[in-house]
Design a protein around this motif. Structure first.
Motif, PDB file in Angstrom:
ATOM      1  N   ARG A  88       0.806  -1.351   0.310  1.00 53.15           N
ATOM      2  CA  ARG A  88      -0.030  -0.051  -0.175  1.00 53.15           C
ATOM      3  C   ARG A  88       1.067   1.075  -0.115  1.00 53.15           C
ATOM      4  N   VAL A  89       1.732   1.089   0.355  1.00 57.38           N
ATOM      5  CA  VAL A  89       2.881   2.291   1.330  1.00 57.38           C
ATOM      6  C   VAL A  89       3.456   3.066  -0.187  1.00 57.38           C
ATOM      7  N   THR A 129       3.275   1.592  -3.174  1.00 54.33           N
ATOM      8  CA  THR A 129       2.177   2.064  -4.562  1.00 54.33           C
ATOM      9  C   THR A 129       2.248   2.980  -4.208  1.00 54.33           C
ATOM     10  N   GLY A 130       1.435   3.988  -3.552  1.00 58.44           N
ATOM     11  CA  GLY A 130       1.185   4.767  -2.908  1.00 58.44           C
ATOM     12  C   GLY A 130       2.199   6.236  -3.182  1.00 58.44           C
ATOM     13  N   GLN A 141       2.733   6.878  -6.877  1.00 62.86           N
ATOM     14  CA  GLN A 141       1.971   7.546  -7.773  1.00 62.86           C
ATOM     15  C   GLN A 141       2.194   9.166  -7.555  1.00 62.86           C
ATOM     16  N   HIS A 158       8.212   9.495  -4.983  1.00 64.54           N
ATOM     17  CA  HIS A 158       7.584   9.001  -6.092  1.00 64.54           C
ATOM     18  C   HIS A 158       8.523   8.490  -6.746  1.00 64.54           C
ATOM     19  N   SER A 208       6.797   8.418   6.521  1.00 66.15           N
ATOM     20  CA  SER A 208       6.309   7.264   5.172  1.00 66.15           C
ATOM     21  C   SER A 208       5.376   6.279   5.567  1.00 66.15           C
TER      22      SER A 208
END
Length: 692
Positions: free
Chosen positions: A322-323, A325-326, A329, A337, A663
Motif C-alpha cells: 500500500r505505502v 504503491t502510493g 503515484q 515518487h 512515510s
C-alpha cells in the motif's frame, strides 16, 4: 516268470508316479509359488522399491499450516518387466514420442545432450551419477574417452535401435535403456521414477499406451497454504552435485532425494526430512503387482512450528504494498515518487524470535518454477530478500546509539543542551553540513537536550556530538547494540558494516581510504559508510528495548513429531551480546523515542501524526538517509518497540527511496494493531489491561 513280470509292472507304475509328482510340483511352483496364486501369469519378478517418506509441515506460531504435503502420483518403470517384454524399443519409442507430443518433461540421467551435436553433460551431474556412468561404460568394455556421438552410435547397435529412427529419437530411447541397465547393475539405485507429480492429463496420455512395466505410485509434493512469506519459506528440489557430496554419507538420503533448497525448507531440513521406506513387490510379466509388503516402513518428517505470525506477516506485506504503491503515484518532483522496494522485520523482544520478515516486491511461491523467468525480469527484483540481504544507511535511526555513546564518553548528560545553529561550520569552508530544518525553512531547533533532539531528529545536535566524542566509543557502542554484526538468524544474511577506519580501508583505495573527521561527523547521523540490513536494525531496536541485551534472532518456535503428539525441540532464547547502559543514557534515549510518537508544548514528534491517541505508548525513531543520487529520493527508515514501559515487540521498516521515514509509520501501526488486537477491544483501559 509271473513274479518277475509283476515286479516290472510295479517298477513302471512307481516311475510313472514319480514323474507325475515331479510335473505336479513344477506346475505348482510356476502357477502358485511364482505367481502368488495368479493363474493368468506364469512369470513373476520380485522388486524392491524405495517409498518416499512424507516431509514435515511448516506452521506459524499459532498453528496455521504454511507449507504442507499434497497427495500426488509418480510414474515409475520396472526394468525387469520392461526388459522381458517383447518389443522393448518400440514401447519406449511410443513412450518418449508421446511425452514430446504432450510436452511432458520426464527424468533421466544419461549424460549426453538430447539434441545434436551430441555432447557430454556430466558436469551438470553429481559425483555419484558420474561414477555410475563410468560403471556403465566399464560393464560394456568401452573406454571413458569415447566421444558422445560415437557412444550414441555404439548404443544404437547395442540396443538394436532401428536404422530408420532419427538420431534424436534414438537418443531418447537410449536414455531410458541406460536408466534400466543401471538398475540391473547397481543394486543401491531406487526404482526408476520416470515422471513425478503426474497430472490427470499426463496420466491419461501415458496409461493408454499400455506400456509394460510403467507403473503408478502414490507420492506427495509440497503445497503452499499462504501467499505470504515467499522470501523465507523457500522450496525443495533435487540435490545438485555439491549437495550430494554433503549428504551421501547420510543413509536417510538417496541420490534422487529432494531437499530444502532455500528458506526455512533448507534451514530446518534436518527436522523436516523423513526417512524413506523399502517395499518389496511381486510383479507379473505384464506389470501387475500381485503382492506388496514393507521391509522398512517409511517415517514421515517432523513438523516445524516457526515464530512467524502469518497475520502479522500479512499486515506487513499488505502495508508495504500500500505505502510503496502510493508513493509511486506521487508527482515526479515529490519525495518518494521513485520508491522501489522495502522490508519489514518484527521480533519478540523477550526471546529474539522473528514474528515478521517481509520483503517487497514479492512473488508467488506456488508458481515459482513456472514463472521463474518472468519473475526474474520483473522490475525491482522481486526475488531479492531485502530484509536479510539489503544493506542500507540507517539514517537517524542510528542516533540512539550516539546518545548512549555521548553519555558514556562523558561528553553530555541527559540534561545537556546543545544549541542548534542550523549550519555546522566548524571545519568550513572545506566541510559544512546543515540541519534539515535549516535546509527546508532556514530555521533552527534552538536549544535541545538529547531526548528532544531524538524527538525532532535534529541533525545539528548529532553533528556536534559526533565531533565531541572519539570514534572508538562510537563504534564500540554501535557494535554492542548489534549494528554491523550477525543476528544469528538461520537464513543467509549480510552483516553490512559500520563506518570506521577499518571499513573505509576495505571499501576504498588511495587517498579515498583515509579517515577524516568529516566521516565521523556524517556517521553520527547514520550516513558515511554505515550500512545495515533491516534484520540488523530490528535486532538493534530489540537491544534498545532490552536496555542493551540482544538475543539471537531465530525463526524457530518448536519441532513436534509427525503426528503432532510429541514435542521434539523447543526454541530457547540465547543472548548474543550485552551492552551495559547507564541509567542516564537509558532515560535519555527511551524518553526521546517516546517523544517521537508524542506532542509536547514545543514540538511534535516525527511520528506523532500516526500514533496520536494510540491506545498504547510506542517508542520509535524515524530516519531519512541519502540514496547516493542527487536526482533520486532519499531512503526512509523507521524503528519502534511497544509497549514502551514493558516492551514485547520491536519493528524495523525500510523503504528504498521512500523519501522519509515518516512515510512508513502506518505499516508499523498496522502490525501493532494486529499484535495487540487494537480495534477488537472496547476501551483503552481494557486494552491496557489486556497487554499488561
Amino acid at each position: 516268470m509271473e513274479r518277475v513280470t509283476r515286479s516290472r509292472v510295479w517298477i513302471i507304475v512307481a516311475a510313472f508316479t514319480l514323474l507325475l509328482l515331479f510335473f505336479a510340483f513344477k506346475l505348482y511352483d510356476l502357477q502358485i509359488v511364482q505367481t502368488g496364486g495368479n493363474k493368468d501369469n506364469t512369470t513373476t519378478f520380485t522388486t524392491r522399491t524405495r517409498v518416499k517418506a512424507a516431509r514435515g509441515d511448516i506452521l506459524d506460531t499459532n498453528g496455521n499450516v504454511l507449507v504442507r504435503n499434497r497427495a500426488s502420483y509418480d510414474m515409475t518403470i520396472n526394468h525387469y518387466v520392461m526388459l522381458t517384454a517383447s518389443g522393448t524399443n518400440n514401447y519406449l519409442y511410443k513412450l518418449v514420442n508421446r511425452c514430446q507430443e504432450a510436452n511432458i518433461e520426464y527424468t533421466e540421467h544419461f549424460p549426453i545432450s538430447m539434441e545434436r551435436p551430441f555432447v557430454y553433460t556430466l558436469d551438470e551431474m553429481n559425483s555419484s551419477w558420474q561414477r555410475y556412468f563410468q560403471v556403465y561404460l566399464n560393464d560394456k568394455g568401452w573406454d571413458s574417452d569415447i566421444t558422445a556421438p560415437h557412444l550414441i552410435q555404439r548404443l544404437r547397435e547395442h540396443y538394436k535401435i532401428p536404422a530408420e529412427w532419427t538420431e534424436e529419437q534414438a537418443r531418447r530411447v537410449i536414455g531410458i535403456r541406460y536408466e534400466m541397465d543401471l538398475r540391473g547393475k547397481v543394486g543401491s539405485l531406487p526404482l526408476y521414477v520416470f515422471l513425478s507429480d503426474v497430472s490427470d492429463e499426463q496420466l491419461s496420455a501415458l496409461v493408454e499406451l499400455n506400456i509394460p512395466g510403467l507403473m503408478v505410485e502414490k507420492s506427495t509434493v509440497r503445497e503452499y497454504s499462504t501467499k505470504y512469506a515467499a522470501h523465507i519459506l523457500g522450496f525443495v528440489g533435487p540435490m545438485n552435485a555439491e549437495q550430494w557430496e554433503q549428504y551421501k554419507e547420510n543413509k536417510d538420503y538417496s541420490m534422487d532425494s529432494e531437499i530444502g533448497q532455500s528458506g526455512l525448507e533448507a534451514a530446518f531440513e534436518e527436522y523436516l526430512h523423513g526417512v524413506d521406506g523399502i517395499r518389496e513387490d511381486t510383479v507379473t510379466s505384464s506389470g501387475e503387482r500381485i503382492k506388496s509388503e514393507f521391509i522398512v516402513e517409511p517415517k514421515a518428517g517432523a513438523n516445524v512450528e516457526v515464530a512467524i505470525d502469518i497475520n502479522l506477516q500479512r499486515a506487513a506485506e499488505e502495508g508495504l504494498d500500500r505505502v510503496i504503491t502510493g508513493l509511486r503515484q506521487l508527482e515526479d518532483e515529490e519525495d518518494g515518487h521513485d520508491a522501489e522496494g522495502g522490508a519489514v522485520v518484527a521480533i519478540n523482544v523477550k526471546t529474539g524470535q522473528v514474528l515478521v520478515c517481509a520483503s517487497y516486491p514479492t512473488y508467488d511461491l506456488s508458481t515459482y518454477f513456472e514463472k521463474y523467468e518472468e519473475t526474474l525480469e520483473a522490475p525491482f527484483d522481486p526475488l531479492y530478500n531485502r530484509a536479510l540481504l539489503g544493506i542500507y544507511p540507517p539514517g537517524s535511526t542510528y542516533k540512539m546509539s550516539m546518545v548512549i555513546a555521548g553519555i558514556h564518553a562523558g561528553k553530555i548528560t541527559s540534561a545537556t543542551e546543545i544549541v542548534d545553529k542550523g549550519r555546522f561550520t566548524k571545519y568550513a569552508p572545506g566541510f559544512v553540513v546543515n540541519c534539515l530544518r535549516w535546509s527546508d525553512k532556514g530555521l533552527t531547533h534552538q536549544s535541545l537536550t538529547a531526548a528532544e533532539a531524538l524527538q525532532v531528529s535534529c541533525n545539528y545536535f548529532f553533528y556536534d556530538l559526533g565531533d565531541r566524542i572519539g570514534l572508538s566509543i562510537m563504534d564500540s557502542t554501535a557494535k554492542g547494540l548489534g549494528l554491523g554484526e550477525p543476528t544469528g538468524i538461520e537464513l543467509p544474511e549480510n552483516t553490512g558494516h559500520r563506518a570506521n577506519e577499518e571499513t573505509k580501508r576495505k571499501l576504498y583505495s588511495g587517498d579515498d581510504a583515509r579517515w577524516y573527521q568529516a566521516d565521523q561527523i556524517t556517521a553520527a547521523i547514520g550516513q558515511s559508510d554505515n550500512r545495515f540490513t533491516p534484520m540488523q536494525l530490528c535486532s538493534y531496536t530489540m537491544a534498545l528495548a532490552n536496555r542493551g541485551t540482544r538475543y539471537k534472532a531465530t525463526f524457530l518456535n518448536r519441532v513436534v513429531s509427525d503426528d503432532y503428539r510429541s514435542l521434539l525441540l523447543q526454541s530457547e532464547k540465547t543472548v548474543l551480546s550485552t551492552l551495559e547502559i547507564s541509567d542516564d543514557a537509558y532515560i535519555a534515549y527511551k524518553t526521546g523515542m517516546e517523544l517521537v510518537t508524542a506532542k509536547t508544548e514545543d514540538w511534535s514528534g516525527t511520528a506523532y501524526g500516526t500514533f496520536k491517541n494510540y491506545p498504547i505508548k510506542v517508542a520509535a525513531k524515524t530516519g531519512t538517509a541519502q540514496s547516493g543520487s542527487k536526482t533520486a529520493s532519499d531512503h526512509g527508515a523507521f524503528v519502534c518497540y511497544a509497549p514502551a514501559e514493558d516492551p514485547q515487540i520491536a519493528i524495523a521498516i525500510y523503504g528504498e527511496k521512500a523519501g522519509h521515514g515518516s512515510s512508513l509509520t502506518t505499516i508499523a501501526r498496522d502490525i501493532l494493531d494486529v499484535y495487540f488486537q487494537v480495534g477488537q477491544i472496547g476501551d483503552v483501559d481494557t486494552f491496557e489491561n489486556a497487554v499488561s
